[in-house]
Design a protein around this motif. Structure first.
Motif, PDB file in Angstrom:
ATOM      1  N   TYR A 289      32.871  32.253   0.675  1.00 36.78           N
ATOM      2  CA  TYR A 289      31.714  31.366   0.610  1.00 36.78           C
ATOM      3  C   TYR A 289      32.312  30.000   0.495  1.00 36.78           C
ATOM      4  O   TYR A 289      31.686  29.049   1.309  1.00 36.78           O
ATOM      5  CB  TYR A 289      31.051  31.537  -0.673  1.00 36.78           C
TER       6      TYR A 289
ATOM      7  N   ARG B  99      24.435  20.140   7.149  1.00 35.49           N
ATOM      8  CA  ARG B  99      24.631  19.759   5.941  1.00 35.49           C
ATOM      9  C   ARG B  99      23.875  18.529   5.528  1.00 35.49           C
ATOM     10  O   ARG B  99      23.644  18.609   4.274  1.00 35.49           O
ATOM     11  CB  ARG B  99      26.085  19.220   6.096  1.00 35.49           C
TER      12      ARG B  99
ATOM     13  N   ASP C 282      20.839  19.857   4.083  1.00 33.86           N
ATOM     14  CA  ASP C 282      20.970  21.005   3.133  1.00 33.86           C
ATOM     15  C   ASP C 282      21.175  19.943   1.737  1.00 33.86           C
ATOM     16  O   ASP C 282      20.495  20.158   0.824  1.00 33.86           O
ATOM     17  CB  ASP C 282      22.113  21.714   2.985  1.00 33.86           C
TER      18      ASP C 282
ATOM     19  N   ARG D  19      31.403  27.134   3.603  1.00 31.66           N
ATOM     20  CA  ARG D  19      30.870  26.010   3.334  1.00 31.66           C
ATOM     21  C   ARG D  19      31.596  24.543   3.959  1.00 31.66           C
ATOM     22  O   ARG D  19      31.076  23.715   4.446  1.00 31.66           O
ATOM     23  CB  ARG D  19      30.623  25.492   1.809  1.00 31.66           C
ATOM     24  N   ARG D  20      32.893  24.747   3.871  1.00 31.78           N
ATOM     25  CA  ARG D  20      33.725  23.763   4.200  1.00 31.78           C
ATOM     26  C   ARG D  20      34.020  23.810   5.859  1.00 31.78           C
ATOM     27  O   ARG D  20      34.123  22.780   6.448  1.00 31.78           O
ATOM     28  CB  ARG D  20      35.273  24.088   3.524  1.00 31.78           C
TER      29      ARG D  20
ATOM     30  N   ALA E  47      25.914  30.571   4.345  1.00 32.80           N
ATOM     31  CA  ALA E  47      27.306  30.627   3.699  1.00 32.80           C
ATOM     32  C   ALA E  47      27.589  31.808   2.900  1.00 32.80           C
ATOM     33  O   ALA E  47      28.367  32.494   2.907  1.00 32.80           O
ATOM     34  CB  ALA E  47      27.703  29.452   3.123  1.00 32.80           C
TER      35      ALA E  47
ATOM     36  N   ARG F  22      25.164  26.088   5.391  1.00 30.33           N
ATOM     37  CA  ARG F  22      24.365  25.783   4.200  1.00 30.33           C
ATOM     38  C   ARG F  22      24.651  26.953   3.384  1.00 30.33           C
ATOM     39  O   ARG F  22      25.224  28.038   3.625  1.00 30.33           O
ATOM     40  CB  ARG F  22      22.823  26.102   4.699  1.00 30.33           C
ATOM     41  N   ARG F  23      24.053  26.881   1.882  1.00 30.27           N
ATOM     42  CA  ARG F  23      24.347  27.659   0.934  1.00 30.27           C
ATOM     43  C   ARG F  23      23.948  29.111   1.315  1.00 30.27           C
ATOM     44  O   ARG F  23      24.655  30.059   1.007  1.00 30.27           O
ATOM     45  CB  ARG F  23      23.653  27.100  -0.338  1.00 30.27           C
TER      46      ARG F  23
ATOM     47  N   GLY G  45      30.739  24.335   7.894  1.00 31.27           N
ATOM     48  CA  GLY G  45      29.688  23.714   7.403  1.00 31.27           C
ATOM     49  C   GLY G  45      28.440  24.403   7.184  1.00 31.27           C
ATOM     50  O   GLY G  45      27.364  23.635   7.394  1.00 31.27           O
TER      51      GLY G  45
END
Length: 574
Positions: free
Chosen positions: A123, A9, A12, A127-128, A137, A133-134, A131
């Motif tokens: 997505y 995170r 990122d 992310r939550r 995810a 990355r974009r 955790g």
């Protein structure tokens, strides 16, 4: 959250690429992915111009038509478990006066639009929760959004089309509530739990799990009385709305289902009954691991370990609540089904837990990408053991039932994705399923060691999901739609909205229901041999030389046409 996930995170967040550009591209990709998902889901059901998942589809469609002010019909539901949430969603489709084939197509488009929201929801959860990355995810969300267990149901007018995304949205709300307790988050979680309750009886498990979470937060003084009130209120509103809707419908929709009998109690307190429930529950959980190639096993094992692991409280609570819902739905489904009179036990009936497959697949991908490799190997060893032992136990259960002369039922909708993966269309093949799950899990763990190969790995899973769903469409949806679609259409035989129509119970039930759907202007009653005196047109069995062939001339009718291959004909009163 693990140390590696925290590092991911942080890395990122510190990337040098322009944030504005990333902020513009990502929403565009999600919207494009959603549109492609809608188109793909509609295309999968292109061969089904009429309902094929009888009799559940028929009940929901008749209820939706009645809610829109049209004629009623029949439903396989019973008073105890009746829900109107899904019919309410599709009821507006029935408001304009249009041909049923067009109405049914629009219903499936609505299904596809809701079901395809799995992509953005997965997505956000990716992310939550782990955790990611974009990029990872988004890739993991694509895998979750294409999992056949959730996609398949969008092709039919069934509640399962909307439950999978609804559950992901609720778990997102749970994560938010634990992360930042407050009235707004509590109200959102309550509204989504209430929506689950309004859509299907499985929502009772969601409501119970949410109530436990909210009470725990109140006891720990992380949520006040206002938060408790707004968390509970939407659930009561949903339950009240369901009761009001049922009362307003009255007898417009005739219920064919029997309420659960005393067998429910027998299933819980007797030795054989409890063994049946536990075996069936275990089979459902094993199924989730197989069809996600071990990812659900990795996610579930990690979730159990998280319960005692300090840190990342939102993640621990979210996966813990998901565990409760998963086991609760699996057990509850078996207890309720055990109460159905004269029911043959299933080898597997995975429909009720399929809505959980995207979530556990997503959590499993998070374990692959964020857990230290040595810990990953231990979790994988547990998953492999569960897959192998589970497959062997299911095999023994099936063999024992067969030897005792009471073979367990294996229906078309029991677990179509498992059948497609194992080739088990005629019967369940648990050893093949266990082998697929074990090999898939080991490959995933081995490849996950190399970061650059992870994207290729997830792309391969998407390809497998798409291919499996295509096999289901060709082997299940297409032939069932062909068998149950009446040819010619009712309108082609000169039957018009001024006609009062009845249908004989001698017509095969798939065709009988679909003939009735085409008569959109009036309810179509059933009869055994003598048609109602008020009927202008009857749809009866046409099977020359076979028992039950209906001769309308005895009752003053003349045959208009039909299809002896599908065993039906239309008759008009002279």
């Amino acid at each position: 959250m693990t140390a590696e996930a925290e590092a991911i995170r942080a890395a990122d967040a510190g990337r040098s690429a322009p944030p504005a550009r990333r902020g513009r591209v990502l929403p565009l990709l999600l919207v494009l992915g959603w549109l492609l998902g809608v188109a793909w889901r509609v295309w999968l059901a292109r061969h089904a111009g009429m309902p094929f998942a009888h009799t559940d589809e028929d009940g929901y469609l008749h209820t939706a038509r009645a809610l829109a002010g049209g004629p009623g019909g029949f439903s396989s539901e019973n008073e105890t478990l009746r829900r109107i949430g899904y019919p309410l969603l599709i009821a507006p489709v029935f408001l304009p006066d249009r041909d049923f084939a067009d109405t049914y197509l629009i219903v499936r488009i609505v299904n596809a639009a809701v079901n395809a929201t799995l992509l953005p929801l997965a997505y956000l959860l990716g992310r939550r929760l782990p955790g990611l990355r974009r990029g990872p995810a988004l890739a993991a969300a694509t895998v979750a959004a294409t999992v056949p267990a959730a996609v398949f149901h969008s092709a039919a007018a069934m509640t399962d089309a909307v439950l999978a995304p609804l559950l992901l949205a609720w778990l997102l709300a749970v994560h938010r509530l634990v992360e930042r307790p407050g009235p707004a988050a509590a109200a959102l979680g309550g509204a989504l739990a209430g929506a689950c309750h309004l859509v299907h009886s499985r929502g009772l498990v969601v409501v119970a799990a949410y109530a436990g979470l909210v009470l725990a937060l109140v006891v720990r003084r992380r949520l006040g009385s206002a938060g408790l009130l707004v968390a509970v209120l939407p659930v009561f509103v949903a339950a009240l709305a369901n009761e009001i809707g049922v009362r307003l419908l009255g007898d417009t929709v005739h219920l064919l289902g029997n309420p659960p009998a005393g067998n429910d109690l027998w299933a819980v307190i007797s030795g054989p009954g409890l063994a049946q429930v536990l075996a069936s529950t275990g089979t459902q959980l094993w199924y989730l691991m197989v069809v996600t190639f071990g990812l659900a096993g990795l996610g579930g094992a990690d979730a159990v370990l998280r319960l005692r692991r300090p840190g990342d409280e939102p993640g621990r609570w979210t996966t813990g609540v998901a565990l409760v819902v998963t086991v609760g739905v699996a057990v509850g489904a078996e207890v309720v089904l055990a109460g159905v009179p004269d029911r043959v036990a299933d080898a597997i009936y995975a429909r009720y837990v399929q809505m959980l497959a995207p979530f556990w697949l997503l959590v499993g991908v998070g374990v692959l990408f964020t857990v230290a490799y040595r810990s990953l190997l231990r979790t994988a060893a547990v998953t492999v053991a569960l897959l192998a032992v589970g497959g062997a136990l299911v095999h023994l259960r099936l063999a024992r039932a067969l030897a005792g002369g009471a073979a367990l039922r294996h229906g078309d909708f029991s677990a179509p994705d498992l059948a497609a993966l194992t080739g088990g269309w005629q019967g369940m093949r648990p050893l093949v399923g266990a082998a697929i799950g074990v090999v898939g899990c080991l490959l995933l763990v081995l490849v996950a060691r190399r970061r650059r190969a992870r994207t290729v790995l997830l792309a391969a899973l998407v390809v497998v999901n798409v291919a499996t769903t295509q096999v289901i469409a060709e082997r299940l949806i297409r032939p069932m739609a062909d068998v149950g679609t009446p040819v010619p259409a009712v309108a082609d035989l000169g039957i018009r909205p001024v006609d009062r129509v009845a249908v004989s119970t001698g017509v095969p039930y798939q065709v009988r229901y679909n003939l009735g759907h085409q008569v959109t202007w009036t309810e179509v009653p059933w009869f055994a041999d003598r048609p109602p005196a008020t009927a202008d047109v009857v749809l009866a069995r046409w099977a020359p030389g076979e028992p039950g062939d209906w001769d309308g001339t005895r009752h003053g009718f003349v045959r208009l046409g039909g299809d002896p291959a599908r065993k039906w004909a239309a008759w008009r009163r002279q």
